[in-house]
Design a protein around this motif. Structure first.
Motif, PDB file in Angstrom:
ATOM      1  N   UNK A 154      47.627  30.679  40.919  1.00 34.69           N
ATOM      2  CA  UNK A 154      46.572  31.685  40.840  1.00 34.69           C
ATOM      3  C   UNK A 154      45.666  31.433  39.631  1.00 34.69           C
ATOM      4  N   UNK A 155      46.255  30.975  38.542  1.00 31.25           N
ATOM      5  CA  UNK A 155      45.491  30.734  37.321  1.00 31.25           C
ATOM      6  C   UNK A 155      44.913  29.330  37.244  1.00 31.25           C
ATOM      7  N   UNK A 156      44.973  28.578  38.347  1.00 25.72           N
ATOM      8  CA  UNK A 156      44.435  27.215  38.328  1.00 25.72           C
ATOM      9  C   UNK A 156      42.980  27.242  37.871  1.00 25.72           C
ATOM     10  N   UNK A 157      42.608  26.388  36.920  1.00 24.78           N
ATOM     11  CA  UNK A 157      41.269  26.474  36.322  1.00 24.78           C
ATOM     12  C   UNK A 157      40.158  25.966  37.214  1.00 24.78           C
ATOM     13  N   UNK A 158      39.004  26.595  37.066  1.00 23.74           N
ATOM     14  CA  UNK A 158      37.788  26.126  37.719  1.00 23.74           C
ATOM     15  C   UNK A 158      37.074  25.138  36.813  1.00 23.74           C
ATOM     16  N   UNK A 159      35.823  24.770  37.112  1.00 18.99           N
ATOM     17  CA  UNK A 159      35.069  23.800  36.313  1.00 18.99           C
ATOM     18  C   UNK A 159      34.911  24.194  34.845  1.00 18.99           C
ATOM     19  N   UNK A 160      34.897  25.511  34.583  1.00 16.88           N
ATOM     20  CA  UNK A 160      34.706  25.964  33.203  1.00 16.88           C
ATOM     21  C   UNK A 160      36.016  26.092  32.439  1.00 16.88           C
ATOM     22  N   UNK A 161      37.124  25.739  33.091  1.00 17.89           N
ATOM     23  CA  UNK A 161      38.419  25.802  32.419  1.00 17.89           C
ATOM     24  C   UNK A 161      39.111  27.146  32.539  1.00 17.89           C
ATOM     25  N   UNK A 162      38.407  28.145  33.028  1.00 14.50           N
ATOM     26  CA  UNK A 162      38.992  29.474  33.229  1.00 14.50           C
ATOM     27  C   UNK A 162      39.580  29.563  34.639  1.00 14.50           C
ATOM     28  N   UNK A 163      40.492  30.502  34.884  1.00 11.24           N
ATOM     29  CA  UNK A 163      41.016  30.677  36.242  1.00 11.24           C
ATOM     30  C   UNK A 163      39.881  30.772  37.246  1.00 11.24           C
ATOM     31  N   UNK A 164      40.026  30.094  38.376  1.00  6.80           N
ATOM     32  CA  UNK A 164      38.929  29.993  39.340  1.00  6.80           C
ATOM     33  C   UNK A 164      38.463  31.343  39.867  1.00  6.80           C
ATOM     34  N   UNK A 165      39.356  32.332  39.918  1.00  8.68           N
ATOM     35  CA  UNK A 165      38.962  33.637  40.443  1.00  8.68           C
ATOM     36  C   UNK A 165      38.000  34.367  39.512  1.00  8.68           C
ATOM     37  N   UNK A 166      37.870  33.901  38.253  1.00 12.84           N
ATOM     38  CA  UNK A 166      37.016  34.576  37.286  1.00 12.84           C
ATOM     39  C   UNK A 166      35.535  34.471  37.630  1.00 12.84           C
ATOM     40  N   UNK A 167      35.174  33.545  38.522  1.00 12.94           N
ATOM     41  CA  UNK A 167      33.755  33.425  38.892  1.00 12.94           C
ATOM     42  C   UNK A 167      33.297  34.639  39.704  1.00 12.94           C
ATOM     43  N   UNK A 168      34.239  35.376  40.257  1.00 13.86           N
ATOM     44  CA  UNK A 168      33.905  36.566  41.036  1.00 13.86           C
ATOM     45  C   UNK A 168      33.897  37.775  40.104  1.00 13.86           C
ATOM     46  N   UNK A 169      32.733  38.376  39.938  1.00  6.68           N
ATOM     47  CA  UNK A 169      32.631  39.561  39.086  1.00  6.68           C
ATOM     48  C   UNK A 169      32.720  40.848  39.887  1.00  6.68           C
ATOM     49  N   UNK A 170      32.636  40.729  41.219  1.00  6.81           N
ATOM     50  CA  UNK A 170      32.838  41.882  42.070  1.00  6.81           C
ATOM     51  C   UNK A 170      34.332  42.199  42.142  1.00  6.81           C
ATOM     52  N   UNK A 171      34.679  43.440  41.917  1.00  2.00           N
ATOM     53  CA  UNK A 171      36.066  43.889  41.857  1.00  2.00           C
ATOM     54  C   UNK A 171      36.861  43.459  43.088  1.00  2.00           C
ATOM     55  N   UNK A 172      36.339  43.748  44.262  1.00  3.17           N
ATOM     56  CA  UNK A 172      37.083  43.495  45.488  1.00  3.17           C
ATOM     57  C   UNK A 172      37.004  42.030  45.926  1.00  3.17           C
ATOM     58  N   UNK A 173      35.927  41.345  45.584  1.00  2.00           N
ATOM     59  CA  UNK A 173      35.846  39.912  45.866  1.00  2.00           C
ATOM     60  C   UNK A 173      36.884  39.155  45.055  1.00  2.00           C
ATOM     61  N   UNK A 174      37.125  39.611  43.830  1.00  2.00           N
ATOM     62  CA  UNK A 174      38.135  38.934  43.012  1.00  2.00           C
ATOM     63  C   UNK A 174      39.534  39.164  43.580  1.00  2.00           C
ATOM     64  N   UNK A 175      39.801  40.369  44.036  1.00  2.00           N
ATOM     65  CA  UNK A 175      41.090  40.643  44.670  1.00  2.00           C
ATOM     66  C   UNK A 175      41.291  39.716  45.865  1.00  2.00           C
ATOM     67  N   UNK A 176      40.247  39.543  46.682  1.00  3.23           N
ATOM     68  CA  UNK A 176      40.326  38.681  47.856  1.00  3.23           C
ATOM     69  C   UNK A 176      40.533  37.225  47.445  1.00  3.23           C
ATOM     70  N   UNK A 177      39.858  36.787  46.368  1.00  2.00           N
ATOM     71  CA  UNK A 177      40.014  35.404  45.895  1.00  2.00           C
ATOM     72  C   UNK A 177      41.451  35.150  45.444  1.00  2.00           C
ATOM     73  N   UNK A 178      42.031  36.117  44.760  1.00  4.15           N
ATOM     74  CA  UNK A 178      43.424  35.996  44.317  1.00  4.15           C
ATOM     75  C   UNK A 178      44.351  35.956  45.523  1.00  4.15           C
TER      76      UNK A 178
END
Length: 222
Positions: free
Chosen positions: A75-99
């Motif tokens: 779940x915490x696998x990093x995206x291009x910026x080194x942060x968890x990939x789900x962090x690119x989603x700032x919408x509350x429910x979109x992030x839940x879906x990404x996780x």
């Protein structure tokens, strides 16, 4: 208990033991799984398993925590910026879906692990059930705030406290799991496990849609 001896084993042997445990426990549950079946599957002696873990209970709980840690890494696998990939989603429910999608990927890549975790939801053996509940409570508390950093909370209606929504979602998740566990207990058939688990996931998603429609401003509804 320290598992240093086991952790220092050759990786191939260590994974063989882990996968054997995941396979047997996922098929038969804690109570009906025998150490003989596990060690036969792993290609080791009973003495070796008890040397590494002391008891079947310890081995089961080790596997549960191992699965949790593995899932966390995925779940915490990093995206291009080194942060968890789900962090690119700032919408509350979109992030839940990404996780959720990342968790589904884990179930595909690690089938025995997925089956083991599904089975553990319905585990009733008192000696491990209480420990699983403690682990889940700690994990939920530690992870919830990390999951929801950087969210655009302005999409919520005026007067809605996002932290209360997070708590509500946590209760909803637990409720769906408990309902599935009760249904599984009544069915008493392992053949129904995947179906009952999927029903719980579908119910959870339905609640997420309800929460979005209830708590978001009209202009942010799809």
């Amino acid at each position: 208990m320290s598992y240093d001896v086991f952790e220092n084993l050759d990786e191939a042997k260590r994974l063989a033991i882990i996968n054997a445990g995941l396979k047997i426990f996922s098929e038969y549950g804690y109570t009906k799984s025998s150490v003989d079946a596990i060690t036969k599957e792993a290609g080791i002696s009973k003495g070796s398993l008890f040397y590494y873990f002391e008891s079947k209970k310890n081995f089961y709980l080790y596997l549960y925590e191992y699965c949790g840690n593995t899932l966390e890494k995925i779940v915490d696998s990093p995206g291009p910026d080194g942060c968890p990939s789900y962090m690119i989603y700032t919408d509350f429910f979109e992030r839940i879906e990404a996780i959720q999608q990342l968790k589904m990927k884990c179930s595909i890549d690690y089938p025995h692990m997925s089956d083991f975790m599904k089975k553990s939801v319905f585990e009733t053996a008192p000696c491990v059930k209480s420990e699983i509940e403690k682990f889940n409570t700690r994990y939920t508390h530690e992870r919830a705030m990390a999951f929801f950093q950087g969210i655009d909370y302005s999409k919520f209606k005026e007067g809605i406290n996002p932290m209360m929504v997070i708590q509500l979602i946590t209760w909803c998740s637990e409720g769906c799991a408990n309902q599935a566990a009760l249904k599984y207990k009544q069915k008493s058939s392992d053949n129904q496990l995947s179906l009952i688990f999927q029903e719980a996931v579908d119910l959870y998603k339905a609640y997420m849609t309800l929460f979005r429609n209830t708590f978001y401003k009209e202009e942010y509804l799809k």
